[in-house]
Design an enzyme around this catalytic site. Sequence first.
Site, PDB file in Angstrom:
ATOM      1  N   THR A 109      39.025  65.772  38.382  1.00  0.00           N
ATOM      2  CA  THR A 109      38.116  65.567  39.526  1.00  0.00           C
ATOM      3  C   THR A 109      38.930  65.621  40.808  1.00  0.00           C
ATOM      4  OG1 THR A 109      36.596  64.249  38.209  1.00  0.00           O
ATOM      5  CG2 THR A 109      36.419  64.005  40.584  1.00  0.00           C
ATOM      6  N   PHE A 114      39.270  64.638  44.657  1.00  0.00           N
ATOM      7  CA  PHE A 114      38.820  63.639  45.627  1.00  0.00           C
ATOM      8  C   PHE A 114      39.346  64.019  47.014  1.00  0.00           C
ATOM      9  CE2 PHE A 114      37.386  60.131  42.836  1.00  0.00           C
ATOM     10  CZ  PHE A 114      37.877  60.571  41.610  1.00  0.00           C
TER      11      PHE A 114
HETATM   12  O1  LIG Z   1      32.345  56.424  38.127  1.00  0.00           O
HETATM   13  C1  LIG Z   1      33.523  56.554  38.421  1.00  0.00           C
HETATM   14  O2  LIG Z   1      34.444  55.989  37.816  1.00  0.00           O
HETATM   15  C2  LIG Z   1      33.867  57.401  39.542  1.00  0.00           C
HETATM   16  O3  LIG Z   1      34.922  57.245  40.113  1.00  0.00           O
HETATM   17  C3  LIG Z   1      32.909  58.493  39.938  1.00  0.00           C
HETATM   18  C4  LIG Z   1      33.204  59.826  39.275  1.00  0.00           C
HETATM   19  C5  LIG Z   1      32.358  60.945  39.978  1.00  0.00           C
HETATM   20  O4  LIG Z   1      31.628  60.675  40.915  1.00  0.00           O
HETATM   21  O5  LIG Z   1      32.488  62.084  39.556  1.00  0.00           O
HETATM   22  C6  LIG Z   1      34.617  60.195  39.471  1.00  0.00           C
HETATM   23  C7  LIG Z   1      35.306  60.873  38.549  1.00  0.00           C
HETATM   24  C8  LIG Z   1      34.693  61.306  37.281  1.00  0.00           C
HETATM   25  O6  LIG Z   1      34.397  62.670  37.472  1.00  0.00           O
HETATM   26  C9  LIG Z   1      33.442  60.588  36.973  1.00  0.00           C
HETATM   27  C10 LIG Z   1      32.818  59.849  37.885  1.00  0.00           C
END
Ligand SMILES: O=C(O)C(=O)C[C@]1(C(=O)O)C=C[C@@H](O)C=C1
Length: 428
Positions: free
Chosen positions: A303, A305
């Site tokens: 992911t 950020f």
């Molecule tokens: O729910 C979490 O732990 C988050 O940090 C959010 C979140 C997102 O929004 O995509 C972050 C990374 C992962 O892809 C899954 C969830």
Amino acid sequence: MTTLTQPLSNTLSLNYLLKQRSKWAGPNRVKCVYAFEPTSFGIGSNRVDWQSSCAILSSKVFSEEKSSSSSNSAGNNNSAADNIAAVNGHKTAVTDLNLVPINGSGDNAKSLPPKPLTISDLSPAPMHGSQLRVAYQGVPGAYSEAAAGKAYPKCEAIPCDQFEVAFQAVELWIADRAVLPVENSLGGSIHRNYDLLLRHRLHIVGEVQLPVHHCLLALPGVRKEYLSRVISHPQALAQCEHTLTKLGLNVVREAVDDTAGAAEFVAVNCLRDTAAIASARAAELYGLQVLADGIQDDPSNVTRFVMLAREPIIPRTDRPFKTSIVFAHDKGTSVLFKVLSAFAFRNISLTKIESRPHRNRPIRLVDDANVGTAKHFEYLFYVDFEASMADVRAQNALAEVQEFTSFLRVLGSYPMDMTPWTPSSRGN
Ligand SMILES: O=C(O)C(=O)C[C@]1(C(=O)O)C=C[C@@H](O)C=C1
């Protein structure tokens, strides 16, 4: 018709912070306690603002280290520092930006070997002199918290119950930065945050890519056969969809606000029929057992950020930078092609293009004569490209893009996350 509300002034924000901080500080989560009409567009929303933003970005290149007292590219005689103050609305930004370390300074600078820059070096230190406070959405154990820690290793992470609140926390000086997910290699874009980037006036000052390693968590003693429900963040559910089926789990999937929040919910409510998809750290924090490890459908699940701040950082050319922009156009059919060719002709790689519908949501545009009009666009385009705003190629490309578009905003120019990463490594 949409009217712009006045942005909160720094004084107002600080008073607000003084009143609220004692209540919100520490482990308490930041909650949405007030609502204000979101501004349609902030700094850089009109041609003049954008031009001065570009002028600032281009005129203060640290690698050149030249005095910029001569005319800047916006064609006026202000110094770059004055421009920064003008754009950001207060002089403190200048001091702030000067805090960025440049190859060592002071008496013993020559004797020190050059220190490699980290992403956090490039972001100004907090004005209050204490630990950097970083807002993220979720509760402790969320991937966003891990991303905040990766971006700013010594930070104080501030949990927020919604993305919007994380934006507000920075705008109200409760936090110094926000770290928010924008896209995942399996699930795609997190559209909510694209929309919020546009509605708020924060700047992207960095990015981090976090390998996301999901676990299936349940109360100690619970077996897979007992489960009738799996809860998690919608992105996490989507990232594990096939593996859940392969595990033979005939369960209802339910979306909640964040992964760690799901783990907390299972633990607090002693749910023996429910599992959560979350990180191994969430299992430790909430006393759950790991029923299955690495359940993401793709081992390379990652992911991305972005880090957000009230002030932009000074773009540089001595390391790879990325720039994020958003634009819209209201006439012509080949505009998108022309915009993309402005980058292609200059050999600038695009790393991302995202379109978001913007139907029936008027944007207030202000022209050079300060005359405002409301316009409707069908789509807004978000583009990330691999170049710094300090790079002449990027400046020229954007000058050309501006010719074809009716709205253009630079969301930020920031160092690319170049961290080497292997799929098997656990990022959290
Ligand atoms: O729910 C979490 O732990 C988050 O940090 C959010 C979140 C997102 O929004 O995509 C972050 C990374 C992962 O892809 C899954 C969830």
